[in-house]
Design an enzyme around this catalytic site. Structure first.
Site, PDB file in Angstrom:
ATOM      1  N   CYS A 144       0.780  -1.444  -0.580  1.00  0.00           N
ATOM      2  CA  CYS A 144       0.086   0.103  -0.090  1.00  0.00           C
ATOM      3  C   CYS A 144       0.500   1.052   0.033  1.00  0.00           C
ATOM      4  CB  CYS A 144      -1.185   0.300   0.879  1.00  0.00           C
ATOM      5  SG  CYS A 144      -2.268   0.759   0.993  1.00  0.00           S
ATOM      6  N   HIS A 152      -3.202  -5.280   1.698  1.00  0.00           N
ATOM      7  CA  HIS A 152      -2.913  -6.245   2.746  1.00  0.00           C
ATOM      8  C   HIS A 152      -2.943  -7.107   3.540  1.00  0.00           C
ATOM      9  CE1 HIS A 152      -2.400  -1.536   5.000  1.00  0.00           C
ATOM     10  NE2 HIS A 152      -3.329  -1.460   3.633  1.00  0.00           N
ATOM     11  N   GLU A 200      -0.827  -8.852   5.508  1.00  0.00           N
ATOM     12  CA  GLU A 200      -1.111  -8.843   6.491  1.00  0.00           C
ATOM     13  C   GLU A 200      -1.619  -8.738   7.583  1.00  0.00           C
ATOM     14  OE1 GLU A 200      -0.277  -5.985   5.108  1.00  0.00           O
ATOM     15  OE2 GLU A 200      -1.009  -4.172   6.406  1.00  0.00           O
TER      16      GLU A 200
HETATM   17  N1  GLN Z   1      -3.829   6.375   0.678  1.00  0.00           N
HETATM   18  C1  GLN Z   1      -2.405   6.408   1.330  1.00  0.00           C
HETATM   19  C2  GLN Z   1      -0.823   7.045   0.832  1.00  0.00           C
HETATM   20  O1  GLN Z   1      -2.009   7.730  -0.074  1.00  0.00           O
HETATM   21  C3  GLN Z   1      -1.997   4.455   1.565  1.00  0.00           C
HETATM   22  C4  GLN Z   1      -2.986   3.658   2.467  1.00  0.00           C
HETATM   23  C5  GLN Z   1      -1.853   2.134   3.094  1.00  0.00           C
HETATM   24  O2  GLN Z   1      -1.618   2.454   3.264  1.00  0.00           O
HETATM   25  N2  GLN Z   1      -3.295   1.842   3.355  1.00  0.00           N
HETATM   26  O3  GLN Z   1       0.098   7.326   1.671  1.00  0.00           O
END
Ligand code: GLN
Length: 199
Positions: free
Chosen positions: A80, A170, A172
């Site tokens: 992410c 995610h 994890e």
């Molecule tokens: N929206 C976040 C970003 O732009 C990422 C979200 C996440 O890591 N769950 O950094």
């Protein structure tokens, strides 16, 4: 024992450490760039990529240390916000990144209704894979040297390039440990000659 640290500046690093430790890796929290010298792998967790950038900027050694770690063949797994940091180009809004992974991403790209969701995507061979998305980035371009390992609908969501692995979801936060097992397996398999992940 494989040493896989998790960047512990911000975000959900604890869940990654727990998963890695359960799979038999030594899983230190990484708070200083010098620690990368001791590691085989590094997880850059989810969180807020702008905050991560800001925190990394407070210690000028981070950027070169991560680049040097990558050059010497250290494996990096970004989830992410971690994927956002690894990507070549970040938009929506435009943002600086390490640029090691040849993909482009749009941040927060799934809109409000699907801001956060749980469900199933699929591995490239069709097997289902549980996925949790939290304000996820969308991968909008995949470079020639990048393999798509898993999909969610028509979107690539798990990609690999040499020693780099990155997910927009995610892994994890689910009970399925297969993505972390895959990362550890990739660390144990040296790249073939000429297959260096360094662009
Ligand atoms: N929206 C976040 C970003 O732009 C990422 C979200 C996440 O890591 N769950 O950094």
């Amino acid at each position: 024992m494989t040493a896989v640290g998790t960047l512990a500046l911000q975000g959900d690093f604890a869940a990654h450490r727990k998963r890695l430790a359960a799979l038999g890796a030594s899983a230190p929290e990484v708070r200083w760039p010098q620690q990368l010298e001791e590691l085989d792998g590094l997880v850059i967790p989810g969180g807020e990529s702008t905050t991560l950038l800001h925190l990394m900027d407070r210690e000028p050694g981070w950027w070169p240390a991560v680049e040097a770690f990558h050059r010497r063949g250290g494996g990096i797994f970004g989830t992410c916000a971690g994927l956002i940091l690894l990507a070549r180009r970040v938009r929506h809004p435009e943002q600086r990144s390490l640029g090691l992974l040849d993909v482009d991403v749009d941040r927060n790209a799934y809109g409000r209704q699907v801001d956060s969701s749980e469900g199933f995507g699929r591995w490239a061979d069709g097997r289902p894979l549980e996925m949790v998305f939290i304000r996820a980035p969308r991968i909008t371009r995949v470079g020639d040297g990048v393999d798509v390992l898993a999909w969610h609908g028509d979107d690539p969501v798990l990609v690999a390039q040499g020693n780099l692995l990155a997910a927009s979801f995610h892994p994890e936060l689910t009970t399925d440990d297969s993505v972390h097992r895959l990362f550890l397996a990739r660390l144990a398999t040296p790249l073939a000659d000429g297959a260096s992940s360094v662009a």
